[in-house]
Design a protein around this motif. Sequence first.
Motif, mmCIF file in Angstrom:
data_model
loop_
_atom_site.group_PDB
_atom_site.id
_atom_site.type_symbol
_atom_site.label_atom_id
_atom_site.label_comp_id
_atom_site.label_asym_id
_atom_site.label_seq_id
_atom_site.Cartn_x
_atom_site.Cartn_y
_atom_site.Cartn_z
ATOM 1 N N PRO A 193 0.818 -1.229 0.000
ATOM 2 C CA PRO A 193 0.000 0.000 0.000
ATOM 3 C C PRO A 193 0.847 1.273 0.000
ATOM 4 O O PRO A 193 0.460 2.276 -0.611
ATOM 5 C CB PRO A 193 -0.828 -0.128 1.276
ATOM 6 C CG PRO A 193 -0.892 -1.592 1.553
ATOM 7 C CD PRO A 193 0.441 -2.118 1.124
ATOM 8 N N THR A 194 1.990 1.244 0.672
ATOM 9 C CA THR A 194 2.878 2.413 0.682
ATOM 10 C C THR A 194 3.478 2.636 -0.698
ATOM 11 O O THR A 194 3.563 3.780 -1.176
ATOM 12 C CB THR A 194 3.990 2.225 1.723
ATOM 13 O OG1 THR A 194 3.407 1.954 2.997
ATOM 14 C CG2 THR A 194 4.867 3.470 1.826
ATOM 15 N N LEU A 195 3.899 1.564 -1.361
ATOM 16 C CA LEU A 195 4.431 1.691 -2.715
ATOM 17 C C LEU A 195 3.377 2.254 -3.665
ATOM 18 O O LEU A 195 3.678 3.114 -4.501
ATOM 19 C CB LEU A 195 4.907 0.329 -3.212
ATOM 20 C CG LEU A 195 6.128 -0.264 -2.502
ATOM 21 C CD1 LEU A 195 6.313 -1.724 -2.903
ATOM 22 C CD2 LEU A 195 7.383 0.531 -2.830
ATOM 23 N N GLU A 196 2.150 1.766 -3.540
ATOM 24 C CA GLU A 196 1.067 2.267 -4.386
ATOM 25 C C GLU A 196 0.809 3.744 -4.116
ATOM 26 O O GLU A 196 0.571 4.529 -5.047
ATOM 27 C CB GLU A 196 -0.196 1.433 -4.154
ATOM 28 C CG GLU A 196 -0.067 0.003 -4.658
ATOM 29 C CD GLU A 196 -1.206 -0.904 -4.202
ATOM 30 O OE1 GLU A 196 -1.349 -2.006 -4.776
ATOM 31 O OE2 GLU A 196 -1.942 -0.513 -3.271
ATOM 32 N N ALA A 197 0.868 4.130 -2.839
ATOM 33 C CA ALA A 197 0.647 5.534 -2.483
ATOM 34 C C ALA A 197 1.781 6.417 -2.999
ATOM 35 O O ALA A 197 1.545 7.543 -3.463
ATOM 36 C CB ALA A 197 0.508 5.673 -0.970
ATOM 37 N N LEU A 198 3.017 5.926 -2.932
ATOM 38 C CA LEU A 198 4.149 6.663 -3.487
ATOM 39 C C LEU A 198 3.968 6.875 -4.987
ATOM 40 O O LEU A 198 4.171 7.977 -5.504
ATOM 41 C CB LEU A 198 5.450 5.897 -3.224
ATOM 42 C CG LEU A 198 6.030 5.985 -1.814
ATOM 43 C CD1 LEU A 198 7.062 4.884 -1.590
ATOM 44 C CD2 LEU A 198 6.672 7.348 -1.572
ATOM 45 N N HIS A 199 3.589 5.819 -5.681
ATOM 46 C CA HIS A 199 3.376 5.906 -7.129
ATOM 47 C C HIS A 199 2.304 6.940 -7.474
ATOM 48 O O HIS A 199 2.498 7.767 -8.382
ATOM 49 C CB HIS A 199 2.972 4.524 -7.662
ATOM 50 C CG HIS A 199 2.673 4.502 -9.120
ATOM 51 N ND1 HIS A 199 3.653 4.542 -10.080
ATOM 52 C CD2 HIS A 199 1.494 4.463 -9.795
ATOM 53 C CE1 HIS A 199 3.100 4.515 -11.279
ATOM 54 N NE2 HIS A 199 1.796 4.473 -11.135
ATOM 55 N N ARG A 200 1.208 6.930 -6.736
ATOM 56 C CA ARG A 200 0.132 7.899 -6.995
ATOM 57 C C ARG A 200 0.588 9.321 -6.717
ATOM 58 O O ARG A 200 0.276 10.238 -7.481
ATOM 59 C CB ARG A 200 -1.103 7.571 -6.151
ATOM 60 C CG ARG A 200 -1.862 6.330 -6.583
ATOM 61 C CD ARG A 200 -3.235 6.290 -5.922
ATOM 62 N NE ARG A 200 -3.176 6.381 -4.468
ATOM 63 C CZ ARG A 200 -3.029 5.341 -3.656
ATOM 64 N NH1 ARG A 200 -2.925 4.113 -4.152
ATOM 65 N NH2 ARG A 200 -2.995 5.504 -2.349
ATOM 66 N N GLU A 201 1.314 9.513 -5.619
ATOM 67 C CA GLU A 201 1.707 10.871 -5.233
ATOM 68 C C GLU A 201 2.719 11.450 -6.218
ATOM 69 O O GLU A 201 2.655 12.641 -6.558
ATOM 70 C CB GLU A 201 2.275 10.880 -3.816
ATOM 71 C CG GLU A 201 2.353 12.242 -3.178
ATOM 72 C CD GLU A 201 0.991 12.809 -2.794
ATOM 73 O OE1 GLU A 201 0.949 13.986 -2.404
ATOM 74 O OE2 GLU A 201 -0.029 12.079 -2.876
ATOM 75 N N ILE A 202 3.652 10.638 -6.674
ATOM 76 C CA ILE A 202 4.608 11.098 -7.676
ATOM 77 C C ILE A 202 3.870 11.561 -8.928
ATOM 78 O O ILE A 202 4.169 12.621 -9.489
ATOM 79 C CB ILE A 202 5.616 9.976 -8.007
ATOM 80 C CG1 ILE A 202 6.521 9.691 -6.802
ATOM 81 C CG2 ILE A 202 6.468 10.360 -9.221
ATOM 82 C CD1 ILE A 202 7.335 8.417 -6.932
ATOM 83 N N GLY A 203 2.887 10.779 -9.369
ATOM 84 C CA GLY A 203 2.099 11.162 -10.537
ATOM 85 C C GLY A 203 1.282 12.413 -10.295
ATOM 86 O O GLY A 203 1.156 13.265 -11.186
ATOM 87 N N LEU A 204 0.737 12.549 -9.096
ATOM 88 C CA LEU A 204 -0.061 13.722 -8.761
ATOM 89 C C LEU A 204 0.785 14.986 -8.806
ATOM 90 O O LEU A 204 0.349 16.033 -9.319
ATOM 91 C CB LEU A 204 -0.679 13.539 -7.374
ATOM 92 C CG LEU A 204 -1.578 14.664 -6.842
ATOM 93 C CD1 LEU A 204 -2.754 14.887 -7.773
ATOM 94 C CD2 LEU A 204 -2.063 14.324 -5.435
ATOM 95 N N ILE A 205 2.013 14.903 -8.302
ATOM 96 C CA ILE A 205 2.909 16.055 -8.319
ATOM 97 C C ILE A 205 3.241 16.445 -9.757
ATOM 98 O O ILE A 205 3.237 17.629 -10.120
ATOM 99 C CB ILE A 205 4.188 15.745 -7.513
ATOM 100 C CG1 ILE A 205 3.861 15.646 -6.019
ATOM 101 C CG2 ILE A 205 5.263 16.813 -7.742
ATOM 102 C CD1 ILE A 205 4.958 15.039 -5.189
ATOM 103 N N THR A 206 3.522 15.462 -10.574
ATOM 104 C CA THR A 206 3.817 15.746 -11.986
ATOM 105 C C THR A 206 2.628 16.409 -12.661
ATOM 106 O O THR A 206 2.779 17.406 -13.386
ATOM 107 C CB THR A 206 4.192 14.456 -12.720
ATOM 108 O OG1 THR A 206 5.386 13.902 -12.136
ATOM 109 C CG2 THR A 206 4.445 14.710 -14.196
ATOM 110 N N ASP A 207 1.437 15.888 -12.427
ATOM 111 C CA ASP A 207 0.233 16.438 -13.058
ATOM 112 C C ASP A 207 -0.078 17.848 -12.564
ATOM 113 O O ASP A 207 -0.556 18.693 -13.329
ATOM 114 C CB ASP A 207 -0.960 15.526 -12.799
ATOM 115 C CG ASP A 207 -0.857 14.195 -13.537
ATOM 116 O OD1 ASP A 207 -0.052 14.099 -14.487
ATOM 117 O OD2 ASP A 207 -1.573 13.252 -13.150
ATOM 118 N N ALA A 208 0.190 18.113 -11.271
ATOM 119 C CA ALA A 208 -0.116 19.430 -10.703
ATOM 120 C C ALA A 208 0.823 20.511 -11.231
ATOM 121 O O ALA A 208 0.462 21.684 -11.276
ATOM 122 C CB ALA A 208 -0.066 19.376 -9.178
ATOM 123 N N GLY A 209 2.036 20.122 -11.600
ATOM 124 C CA GLY A 209 2.906 21.030 -12.323
ATOM 125 C C GLY A 209 3.662 22.039 -11.487
ATOM 126 O O GLY A 209 3.852 21.884 -10.287
#
Length: 281
Positions: A193-209
Amino acid sequence: MTTTSPTSPDDLTATTFELAGHAGALHGKAWEGIDPTYVVLLVHGYGEHVGRYQWVAEKLVADGAAVYGLDHLGHGRSDGERVLVADFEPVVDDVHLLFERARAEHPQLPVVLLGHSMGGMIGARYAQRYGAELAAVVLSGPVIGRWDAVEALLGADEIPDVPIDPDTLSRDAAVGQAYVDDELVWHGPFKRPTLEALHREIGLITDAGRVDAVPVLWLHGEDDQLVPIEPSRGGWQHLAGDRAEQRSYPGARHEILNETNKEEVLGDALGFVHRHLPAAG
């Protein structure tokens, strides 16, 4: 609850406190000298705790800072299953609780955020969400852009029970040994679950710009094998705004604030901070 206790007889005294975080009690520390002129929020990395930043805190206090940090959910002395973080957005909210604590105790002082590794990821997202409240942000070896280790582990049927290699932390062997000997550091495997959360957060940061609300400094070791520089550089290209700066260090490994050139690294960070602190009235 607030208590005061020295970490060793010769060290700067740290005040400990608790915050009611999103999923339990969070252990916090504050270091402070006489008449501070600014505040620093320390945001630690995966599997560790804010107590590992004693040297950094001492240097910051000597520079005039009041320093605040907390152990994230599931880390150090805070509540929660060890290193289990199902969503990092509430962890960013927890850091904002720390900001509010510091602001309540020092309402007139500008606030700087310093985040390392996973804490750099959290700091990057904090800058996107709350950057207008800060004077500056410093990201040390941040997990942004892509972390291939996370991708590889998520692709495995079973997460291997392999701890972080202490040799990846610093050219100073004593740093790795202290990490191994530290009972508050997590030495077990990642949790899915932590790995999945890391993956989502990295993508969220990229998308937020990009971040334009606050100046951001990216610092990275060029021989970082734990969070390699090139994927992080890709994330930085999405994040960097008009007032962004960057610096990398040849030969340096992951924990640049504990590296053999740590004085240089912290000096660069402090130079950036002082360029962006408001002039004293």
